[in-house]
Design a protein around this motif. Structure first.
Motif, PDB file in Angstrom:
ATOM      1  N   GLU A 132       4.765  13.030   8.147  1.00  0.00           N
ATOM      2  CA  GLU A 132       4.401  13.511   7.239  1.00  0.00           C
ATOM      3  C   GLU A 132       4.252  12.627   6.332  1.00  0.00           C
ATOM      4  O   GLU A 132       3.602  11.984   4.843  1.00  0.00           O
ATOM      5  N   GLN A 133       5.860  11.143   6.492  1.00  0.00           N
ATOM      6  CA  GLN A 133       5.296   9.935   5.828  1.00  0.00           C
ATOM      7  C   GLN A 133       4.034   9.026   6.028  1.00  0.00           C
ATOM      8  O   GLN A 133       3.502   8.634   4.822  1.00  0.00           O
ATOM      9  N   ALA A 134       3.588   9.527   6.842  1.00  0.00           N
ATOM     10  CA  ALA A 134       2.409   8.842   7.127  1.00  0.00           C
ATOM     11  C   ALA A 134       1.275   9.321   6.036  1.00  0.00           C
ATOM     12  O   ALA A 134       0.028   8.139   6.383  1.00  0.00           O
ATOM     13  N   ARG A 135       1.719  10.314   5.840  1.00  0.00           N
ATOM     14  CA  ARG A 135       0.340  11.466   4.713  1.00  0.00           C
ATOM     15  C   ARG A 135       0.515  10.412   3.426  1.00  0.00           C
ATOM     16  O   ARG A 135      -0.180  10.448   2.230  1.00  0.00           O
ATOM     17  N   SER A 136       1.595   9.563   3.093  1.00  0.00           N
ATOM     18  CA  SER A 136       2.357   9.402   1.706  1.00  0.00           C
ATOM     19  C   SER A 136       2.096   6.841   2.058  1.00  0.00           C
ATOM     20  O   SER A 136       3.191   7.483   2.319  1.00  0.00           O
ATOM     21  N   LEU A 137       1.289   6.541   0.765  1.00  0.00           N
ATOM     22  CA  LEU A 137       1.939   5.247   1.083  1.00  0.00           C
ATOM     23  C   LEU A 137       2.950   4.317   1.073  1.00  0.00           C
ATOM     24  O   LEU A 137       4.310   4.097   1.426  1.00  0.00           O
ATOM     25  N   PRO A 138       3.107   5.476  -0.446  1.00  0.00           N
ATOM     26  CA  PRO A 138       4.994   4.745  -1.082  1.00  0.00           C
ATOM     27  C   PRO A 138       5.910   5.073   0.239  1.00  0.00           C
ATOM     28  O   PRO A 138       6.940   4.229   0.835  1.00  0.00           O
ATOM     29  N   ASP A 139       6.181   6.488   0.325  1.00  0.00           N
ATOM     30  CA  ASP A 139       7.113   6.984   1.367  1.00  0.00           C
ATOM     31  C   ASP A 139       6.678   6.342   2.735  1.00  0.00           C
ATOM     32  O   ASP A 139       7.649   5.786   3.113  1.00  0.00           O
ATOM     33  N   LEU A 140       6.292   6.304   3.158  1.00  0.00           N
ATOM     34  CA  LEU A 140       4.987   4.855   4.656  1.00  0.00           C
ATOM     35  C   LEU A 140       6.193   3.595   4.577  1.00  0.00           C
ATOM     36  O   LEU A 140       6.676   3.246   5.435  1.00  0.00           O
ATOM     37  N   ALA A 141       5.900   2.951   3.310  1.00  0.00           N
ATOM     38  CA  ALA A 141       6.332   1.802   2.658  1.00  0.00           C
ATOM     39  C   ALA A 141       7.696   1.204   3.012  1.00  0.00           C
ATOM     40  O   ALA A 141       8.440   0.829   3.338  1.00  0.00           O
ATOM     41  N   ARG A 142       8.401   2.622   3.174  1.00  0.00           N
ATOM     42  CA  ARG A 142       9.607   2.606   2.899  1.00  0.00           C
ATOM     43  C   ARG A 142      10.552   2.711   3.809  1.00  0.00           C
ATOM     44  O   ARG A 142      11.662   2.662   4.558  1.00  0.00           O
ATOM     45  N   CYS A 143       9.586   3.091   4.684  1.00  0.00           N
ATOM     46  CA  CYS A 143      10.405   3.276   6.253  1.00  0.00           C
ATOM     47  C   CYS A 143      11.162   1.990   6.773  1.00  0.00           C
ATOM     48  O   CYS A 143       9.915   0.886   7.062  1.00  0.00           O
ATOM     49  N   GLU A 144      11.777   1.603   7.638  1.00  0.00           N
ATOM     50  CA  GLU A 144      11.967   1.006   7.590  1.00  0.00           C
ATOM     51  C   GLU A 144      11.524   0.291   8.853  1.00  0.00           C
ATOM     52  O   GLU A 144      11.148  -1.313   8.583  1.00  0.00           O
ATOM     53  N   SER A 145      10.783   0.810   9.859  1.00  0.00           N
ATOM     54  CA  SER A 145      10.138  -0.133  10.913  1.00  0.00           C
ATOM     55  C   SER A 145       8.848  -0.545  10.388  1.00  0.00           C
ATOM     56  O   SER A 145       8.752  -1.522  10.737  1.00  0.00           O
ATOM     57  N   VAL A 146       8.212   0.314   9.290  1.00  0.00           N
ATOM     58  CA  VAL A 146       6.989  -0.422   8.641  1.00  0.00           C
ATOM     59  C   VAL A 146       7.498  -1.005   7.945  1.00  0.00           C
ATOM     60  O   VAL A 146       6.109  -2.490   8.048  1.00  0.00           O
ATOM     61  N   GLY A 179      10.445   1.147  17.163  1.00  0.00           N
ATOM     62  CA  GLY A 179      11.275   1.268  15.870  1.00  0.00           C
ATOM     63  C   GLY A 179      12.076  -0.524  16.301  1.00  0.00           C
ATOM     64  O   GLY A 179      12.893  -0.914  15.784  1.00  0.00           O
ATOM     65  N   ILE A 180      12.389  -0.689  17.407  1.00  0.00           N
ATOM     66  CA  ILE A 180      12.791  -1.616  17.932  1.00  0.00           C
ATOM     67  C   ILE A 180      11.889  -2.733  17.227  1.00  0.00           C
ATOM     68  O   ILE A 180      10.963  -3.297  17.811  1.00  0.00           O
ATOM     69  N   PRO A 181      13.211  -3.843  16.128  1.00  0.00           N
ATOM     70  CA  PRO A 181      12.530  -5.464  15.858  1.00  0.00           C
ATOM     71  C   PRO A 181      11.738  -5.938  16.489  1.00  0.00           C
ATOM     72  O   PRO A 181      11.389  -6.356  16.066  1.00  0.00           O
ATOM     73  N   LEU A 182      12.629  -6.654  17.209  1.00  0.00           N
ATOM     74  CA  LEU A 182      11.924  -7.470  18.756  1.00  0.00           C
ATOM     75  C   LEU A 182      10.294  -6.707  19.042  1.00  0.00           C
ATOM     76  O   LEU A 182       9.325  -7.811  18.814  1.00  0.00           O
ATOM     77  N   ALA A 183      10.416  -5.740  19.313  1.00  0.00           N
ATOM     78  CA  ALA A 183       9.497  -5.486  19.703  1.00  0.00           C
ATOM     79  C   ALA A 183       7.945  -5.308  19.258  1.00  0.00           C
ATOM     80  O   ALA A 183       6.762  -5.983  19.160  1.00  0.00           O
ATOM     81  N   LEU A 184       7.945  -4.891  18.018  1.00  0.00           N
ATOM     82  CA  LEU A 184       7.831  -4.470  16.733  1.00  0.00           C
ATOM     83  C   LEU A 184       7.423  -6.369  15.969  1.00  0.00           C
ATOM     84  O   LEU A 184       6.149  -6.518  15.586  1.00  0.00           O
ATOM     85  N   GLU A 185       8.125  -7.141  16.209  1.00  0.00           N
ATOM     86  CA  GLU A 185       7.703  -9.438  15.805  1.00  0.00           C
ATOM     87  C   GLU A 185       6.455  -8.615  16.469  1.00  0.00           C
ATOM     88  O   GLU A 185       5.627 -10.126  16.558  1.00  0.00           O
ATOM     89  N   LEU A 186       6.611  -8.764  18.063  1.00  0.00           N
ATOM     90  CA  LEU A 186       6.384  -9.633  19.426  1.00  0.00           C
ATOM     91  C   LEU A 186       4.905  -9.075  19.144  1.00  0.00           C
ATOM     92  O   LEU A 186       3.842  -9.599  19.211  1.00  0.00           O
ATOM     93  N   ALA A 187       4.746  -7.618  18.445  1.00  0.00           N
ATOM     94  CA  ALA A 187       3.318  -7.018  18.331  1.00  0.00           C
ATOM     95  C   ALA A 187       1.910  -7.624  16.965  1.00  0.00           C
ATOM     96  O   ALA A 187       1.456  -7.653  17.090  1.00  0.00           O
ATOM     97  N   ALA A 188       3.210  -8.055  16.142  1.00  0.00           N
ATOM     98  CA  ALA A 188       3.027  -8.017  14.773  1.00  0.00           C
ATOM     99  C   ALA A 188       2.187  -9.535  14.647  1.00  0.00           C
ATOM    100  O   ALA A 188       1.217  -9.402  14.396  1.00  0.00           O
TER     101      ALA A 188
END
Length: 754
Positions: A132-146, A179-188
């Protein structure tokens, strides 16, 4: 409080942020101690003591000494990466917290420590977006991992924006990485060269075989779920980053895992370069690993260093070919840091000994790892014993006597060094035991060394025995024997010898002659030692010669010159963390200031010095001559001050830390007493009798500073005393005046001014 969680979840970042937010609540600040490089739980207390700059020369056990040091501190101790030392950390935390009411411990670990009274906070991975969050850009941007992913992707690709077209890929990437921070950083990191859809496809190709159904995080085919699945995600994310590295980067990653902590480029080249990875290719590979977030670059004022996060280091270690390859790497690592220490033994023309050994001391985690490698492998024991001897200056001049004793005893008891090396270790150990106040143990080790030296075809070894006999005799108070042995050693070594043995012998002989009343002969040998030290950049020996010469000038009546020399020596001792030398310098400054400066100032300094001696060894080495000087100085100050003022100044001095005491001693004069502002103009009034007060002069001074609006911390800085000392003064003021608030003290002080 122990912060727990899987690798890469951000335990250290959470702890550091919490510590920064709470810093103002701790008068003595926050201390961060990284434990990932420590493998021996028995050294835990020493590692923390080193971070606190606690003198490492006390004969008491490390944990008890540390507890005594922290007893009156208001400090937050942050212990990072405790999972491999859980039991040791739990025991030490319990000991320290029981001894220090103002101490708090914040730890990070993959599991709770199990200490009494422990609170555990489990850090979970960041929230991942729902469908559901993925359907709304403002909601998606507020998600921690995003939010984290977008921040890191934007850093790699400044033109990136969250849009309807890429929203689903962003959300899915966060879900795939749990949602693992280090994994997200390595991918980014890859966003600079690949679109998110391609990154997601690469992840699919690697992760899909080990997942259950896409997007579901219940049990998969292997029955692994929840927390174990996230552990696997982190491992896979690191492995994926490994796949994206070049061949040179992968090889260097594995080899750099041999470093327990920070390292510089020169160390990386010395340890990791060979025919497969030439030295000229090390920097490009390092730069590539920094760009991929595998290495963390740390820019320091005088150099740049690098380090790996623990999970990344563990993965790299697993990529080495096997135990033999790691043994080769550890031997290269040992050889590099042994060469670094060996180079510091000889000061180049125009060089500074203190500066060289300050750099060596900063490499202690690597030096410790090298010594432990030698201690664990019988084939390397001889090299380890030689390394202990090469590091002699570190043990005796840089505040690390107890560490030196530990390794000297280890290689004597476990290794089988050849006779000359064994005699050298015994002589070093005897010298260190004198500095630690264990004269009986020093005498026993000296006798054992003397017996060995008789069978060694090396005149310098036998001469060193004679020199250490002089040191032990001086410690025992036998000045006549000390002068004989030290003079004989200097004569045998020859006037052209400029090594540590002859220079220390000259300083010890000079001080011995002073106590024998031979002032001119003392000045002669101390002056020669100073000239030789200046010629060879031996600043530590120069500082001890200056201490001796300050006593010579004192005996000749030149008190200002003596005081200047003692302060100059104190500055060198401070740079090197030589606790015994600094403590003696503090004593000298107090002796020399008595009769020249405010007696309150001199009293504080005398008791500050005495407080430091209690921490490092028997006061003033147990020397009856030094102790007699201390007693004479104390008696003069008692006669110069009212009893209440003397006791107040003594209490304040005894509460000073080493840093506070040195800062106090290096002031050219004592601060003038604060004066009340002139009265405002107005009609003349009849004089009124002064209000009687139950406060001491220092308490009145503190009350005036409270009225100025200063906090206890600021008052401590103004008066150059410890924060706890000011706390005690304020408590006494409240009790004596029957007040309950600082505002009442301020009003009372303001009334007295007018």
């Amino acid at each position: 409080m122990t912060i727990t969680g899987i690798a890469g979840v951000g335990k250290t970042r959470v702890a550091l942020r919490a510590a920064e937010d709470m810093r103002r609540a701790f008068a003595d600040g926050v201390l961060f101690v990284e434990l990932s490089s420590l493998s021996d739980p028995e050294r835990l207390a020493q590692v923390i003591a080193r971070a606190l700059e606690v003198p490492d020369q006390a004969a008491k056990p490390g944990a008890q000494e540390l507890a005594d040091y922290l007893a009156d501190k208001q400090l937050l101790l942050l212990l990072d990466t405790c999972e491999h030392l859980v039991d040791a950390c739990a025991r030490l935390a319990h000991t320290l917290l029981a001894a220090a009411p103002g101490l708090r411990v914040l730890a990070t670990s993959r599991q709770p420590l199990g200490a009494p009274g422990e609170h555990s906070l489990h850090i979970r991975p960041m929230e991942v977006p729902t469908r559901e969050q993925a359907r709304s850009l403002p909601d998606l941007a507020r998600c921690e991992s995003v939010a984290l992913l977008l921040d890191r992707v934007t850093a790699a690709d400044p033109g990136f924006r969250l849009t309807e077209d890429n929203a689903e890929a962003v959300a899915e990437l966060c879900r795939r990485l749990d949602g693992i921070p280090l994994a997200l950083e390595l991918a980014a990191v890859r966003a600079g060269t690949l679109p998110l859809a391609s990154i997601l496809q690469l992840l699919d190709e690697r992760f899909w075989p080990s997942r259950g159904r896409s997007g579901e995080y219940g049990p998969g085919p292997g029955g692994v779920c929840g927390r174990d699945a996230r552990h696997r995600t982190m491992r896979e994310a690191i492995a994926w980053s490994h796949d994206l590295c070049t061949e040179e980067e992968r090889l260097l990653w594995a080899r750099l895992s041999i470093f327990p902590g920070r390292f510089d480029l020169a160390a990386a080249e010395a340890v990791c370069a060979d025919e497969r990875l030439p030295a000229e290719r090390i920097y490009p590979a390092v730069d590539g690993l920094v760009g991929k977030s595998i290495l963390v670059c740390v820019k320091e004022p005088d150099r740049t260093t690098y380090r790996m996060l623990d999970g990344i280091r563990e993965f790299g270690a697993a990529q080495t070919a096997g135990p033999e390859e790691r043994r080769v790497l550890r031997a290269r690592h040992r050889d590099h840091y042994l060469a670094l220490a060996d180079a510091a033994v000889t000061v180049p023309p125009g060089g500074d000994q203190a500066e060289q050994w300050t750099r060596v001391r900063a490499e202690w985690p690597n030096l410790r790892a090298a010594l432990e490698f030698c201690a664990a492998d019988p084939a390397e024991a001889d090299t380890g014993a030689r390394m202990v001897l090469v590091l002699t200056y570190l043990w005796i001049a840089c505040g690390m006597s107890r560490e030196g004793r530990h390794y000297a005893e280890w290689f004597l008891d476990v290794g089988r060094p050849e006779p000359k090396t064994r005699a050298g270790l015994l002589l070093l150990l005897a010298y260190l035991l004198v500095s630690l106040g264990d004269l009986r143990g020093a005498r026993a080790r000296l006798d054992e060394a003397a017996a060995l030296a008789e069978g060694v075809d090396d005149p310098s070894c036998r001469t060193s025995v004679i020199k250490v006999r002089g040191t032990v005799a001086f410690g025992e108070g036998d000045l006549t024997s000390a002068a004989g042995y030290l003079g004989e050693a200097i004569e045998l070594l020859g006037g052209e010898e400029r090594d540590l043995v002859v220079l220390t012998a000259m300083v010890e002989l000079g001080i011995t002659r002073l106590w024998l009343g031979q002032v001119d002969r003392a000045a002669e040998v101390l002056g020669a030692s100073k000239r030789m030290s200046d010629a060879t950049g031996q600043s530590w020996i120069r500082s001890w010669a200056d201490m001796g010469l300050s006593l010579v000038l004192r005996a000749r009546g030149d008190l200002p010159g003596a005081l200047a020399l003692a302060r100059e020596a104190l500055g060198v001792q401070q740079r090197l963390h030589d606790a015994s030398g600094a403590s003696l310098c503090l004593e000298l400054v107090a002796w020399l200031a008595t009769g020249q400066e405010d007696p309150m100032w001199a009293t504080r300094l005398l008791h500050a010095a005495h407080g430091q001696w209690r921490k490092v060894r028997r006061p003033l080495y147990g020397s009856p001559h030094f102790l007699a000087e201390h007693t004479r100085c104390e008696e003069r100050l008692r006669r110069a001050l009212p009893r209440r003022d003397y006791e107040e100044a003594a209490t304040e001095g005894g509460a000073m830390s080493m840093e506070e005491a040195i800062a106090y001693a290096l002031r050219s004069t004592c601060p003038p007493a604060p004066t009340a502002p002139p009265p405002a103009p107005g009609p003349a009034r009849p004089a009124e009798p002064a209000e009687e007060t139950p406060l001491s002069p220092r308490e009145e001074e503190v009350a005036d500073l409270v009225a100025e609006g200063l906090t206890n911390r600021e008052i401590a800085q103004r008066l150059v005393v410890g924060r706890r000392t000011v706390d005690t003064h304020v408590e006494h003021i409240l009790a004596k005046l029957d007040f309950s608030a600082r505002s009442q003290i301020a009003a009372w002080a303001a009334r007295r001014r007018h």
